[in-house]
Design a protein around this motif. Structure first.
Motif, short mmCIF file in Angstrom:
data_model
loop_
_atom_site.label_atom_id
_atom_site.label_comp_id
_atom_site.label_asym_id
_atom_site.label_seq_id
_atom_site.Cartn_x
_atom_site.Cartn_y
_atom_site.Cartn_z
N SER A 150 0.82 -1.20 0.00
CA SER A 150 0.00 0.00 0.00
C SER A 150 0.86 1.26 0.00
O SER A 150 0.58 2.22 -0.74
N SER A 151 1.92 1.27 0.80
CA SER A 151 2.79 2.45 0.90
C SER A 151 3.52 2.70 -0.41
O SER A 151 3.64 3.84 -0.87
N LEU A 152 4.02 1.63 -1.03
CA LEU A 152 4.72 1.78 -2.31
C LEU A 152 3.76 2.23 -3.41
O LEU A 152 4.14 3.01 -4.29
N ALA A 155 3.12 5.87 -2.98
CA ALA A 155 4.30 6.64 -3.38
C ALA A 155 4.60 6.51 -4.86
O ALA A 155 5.61 7.02 -5.35
N GLY A 156 3.72 5.83 -5.59
CA GLY A 156 3.88 5.69 -7.03
C GLY A 156 5.07 4.87 -7.45
O GLY A 156 5.63 5.07 -8.53
N LEU A 157 5.45 3.90 -6.62
CA LEU A 157 6.67 3.13 -6.89
C LEU A 157 6.41 1.63 -7.06
O LEU A 157 7.28 0.90 -7.54
N TRP A 158 5.23 1.17 -6.69
CA TRP A 158 4.96 -0.27 -6.64
C TRP A 158 5.23 -0.96 -7.97
O TRP A 158 5.91 -2.00 -8.01
N GLU A 159 4.71 -0.44 -9.06
CA GLU A 159 4.85 -1.11 -10.35
C GLU A 159 6.31 -1.23 -10.79
O GLU A 159 6.67 -2.15 -11.51
N GLU A 160 7.14 -0.30 -10.32
CA GLU A 160 8.55 -0.30 -10.71
C GLU A 160 9.39 -1.27 -9.88
O GLU A 160 10.46 -1.69 -10.32
N VAL A 161 8.92 -1.62 -8.68
CA VAL A 161 9.79 -2.42 -7.79
C VAL A 161 9.14 -3.70 -7.30
O VAL A 161 9.78 -4.47 -6.57
N GLN A 178 13.99 8.63 -3.66
CA GLN A 178 13.22 9.63 -2.93
C GLN A 178 11.78 9.16 -2.75
O GLN A 178 11.19 9.35 -1.68
N ARG A 179 11.20 8.51 -3.75
CA ARG A 179 9.84 7.97 -3.59
C ARG A 179 9.83 6.82 -2.59
O ARG A 179 8.86 6.64 -1.85
N LEU A 180 10.93 6.06 -2.52
CA LEU A 180 11.04 5.01 -1.50
C LEU A 180 11.05 5.65 -0.11
O LEU A 180 10.42 5.14 0.82
N CYS A 181 11.77 6.76 0.03
CA CYS A 181 11.80 7.44 1.33
C CYS A 181 10.42 7.99 1.69
O CYS A 181 10.04 8.01 2.87
N ILE A 182 9.67 8.43 0.69
CA ILE A 182 8.30 8.89 0.94
C ILE A 182 7.43 7.70 1.36
O ILE A 182 6.63 7.80 2.30
N ALA A 183 7.59 6.56 0.68
CA ALA A 183 6.85 5.35 1.06
C ALA A 183 7.19 4.95 2.49
O ALA A 183 6.32 4.56 3.27
N ARG A 184 8.46 5.04 2.84
CA ARG A 184 8.90 4.70 4.20
C ARG A 184 8.26 5.64 5.21
O ARG A 184 7.84 5.22 6.30
N ALA A 187 4.44 4.85 5.61
CA ALA A 187 4.13 3.48 6.05
C ALA A 187 3.66 3.44 7.50
O ALA A 187 2.95 2.51 7.90
N VAL A 188 4.04 4.43 8.31
CA VAL A 188 3.62 4.45 9.72
C VAL A 188 2.38 5.33 9.91
O VAL A 188 2.03 5.69 11.03
N SER A 189 1.73 5.68 8.80
CA SER A 189 0.49 6.48 8.83
C SER A 189 0.66 7.79 9.59
O SER A 189 -0.05 8.06 10.57
#
Length: 275
Positions: A150-152, A155-161, A178-184, A187-189
């Motif tokens: 959900s977090s990825l 952050a618009g990164l899921w399809e890429e990773v 940077q999008r991974l850092c946003i997902a991170r 992730a803790v809401s």
């Protein structure tokens, strides 16, 4: 850019600037905040309300105090020896500098994305799952997997990773990191996301993707972004605060700040007279 008008590009990007409710509930309230680094005073009596579920941009020349104030909101300045913060800052009415406040819990509520992408030296999956795991947000592997996915996606990164979640996060491109850092961070809401020049190390294509992401995320998060790019502030924010020499000079709707500022110092900055 001349004294009479902003650049055509900036003017064209102001269409979304007023789509916030002036009477919206403030999420973060700062009152008479002063910050000292030893004998040097960095901020002077800063008072500001940050509206929830909107993007507020902090602009101003280098060394004006905007990043210093940003770090006050999740108490990152606590880690700097000799830094003293005076005044009040509240999150939903709770004093974040109260002695009883759990700083770890605060930083779960107020996430941060830094200027330079800083993924952990772990896998993509572990970068995102780390926070939920230590905060006990998942009851098992299945729930943790759902949070990571959900977090990825947010952050618009899921399809890429999605097919290389076990690969190192440091192996991604700068924009992906940077999008991974946003997902991170999400992730803790968290309730608030602080972004300290999140695009300054990125190329224009990656910058555009992050800006699109910020616009999407504001539906669910209160976002504060420090940026040196006035064009970026115009594109992504609904409200803009101009800092100069440690003073909050002006705060208002982004369109008003850029087209009809009330303070001459703001006008001089956005027209390029200094900065």
């Amino acid at each position: 850019m001349n004294d009479a008008s902003m650049s055509a590009e900036m003017t064209a990007n102001l269409s979304k600037s007023l789509d916030f409710d002036q009477a919206a509930k403030p999420k973060v309230v700062a009152k008479d905040v002063n910050v000292f680094y030893g004998e040097k005073q960095a901020l002077f009596d800063v008072s500001i309300d940050i509206v929830e579920k909107s993007v507020t941009a902090f602009i101003g020349p280098s060394g004006c105090g905007k990043s210093t104030f940003l770090r006050c909101i999740n108490r990152m300045n606590d880690t700097i020896e000799g830094c003293v913060v005076k005044g009040g800052i509240s999150l939903d009415g709770d004093d974040i500098y109260a002695p009883s406040l759990d700083v770890v819990e605060l930083r779960a509520r107020v996430g941060m994305v830094f200027q330079k992408p800083n993924p952990f030296p772990k896998s993509i999956y572990e970068n995102v799952s780390y926070g939920p795991r230590i905060h006990g947000l998942a009851r098992g592997k299945t729930e943790l997997d759902e949070i990571v996915e959900s977090s990825l996606k947010r952050a618009g990164l899921w399809e890429e990773v999605k097919d290389r979640l076990n690969e190192p996060g440091t192996g991604l491109s700068g924009g992906q990191q940077q999008r991974l850092c946003i997902a991170r961070a999400i992730a803790v809401s968290p309730e608030v996301i602080l972004m300290d020049e999140p695009c300054s190390a990125l190329d224009p294509i990656a910058t555009a993707r992050i800006e699109e992401l910020i616009d999407e995320l504001r539906a669910n998060f209160t976002i504060i972004i420090v940026t040196h790019s006035m064009q970026q502030a115009a594109r992504v924010s609904q409200r803009t605060a101009f800092f100069h020499l440690g003073i909050l000079v002006e705060l208002g709707a982004t369109e008003q700040i850029f087209t009809n500022p009330s303070d001459k110092r703001t006008q001089d900055y956005i027209t390029g007279r200094f900065g």
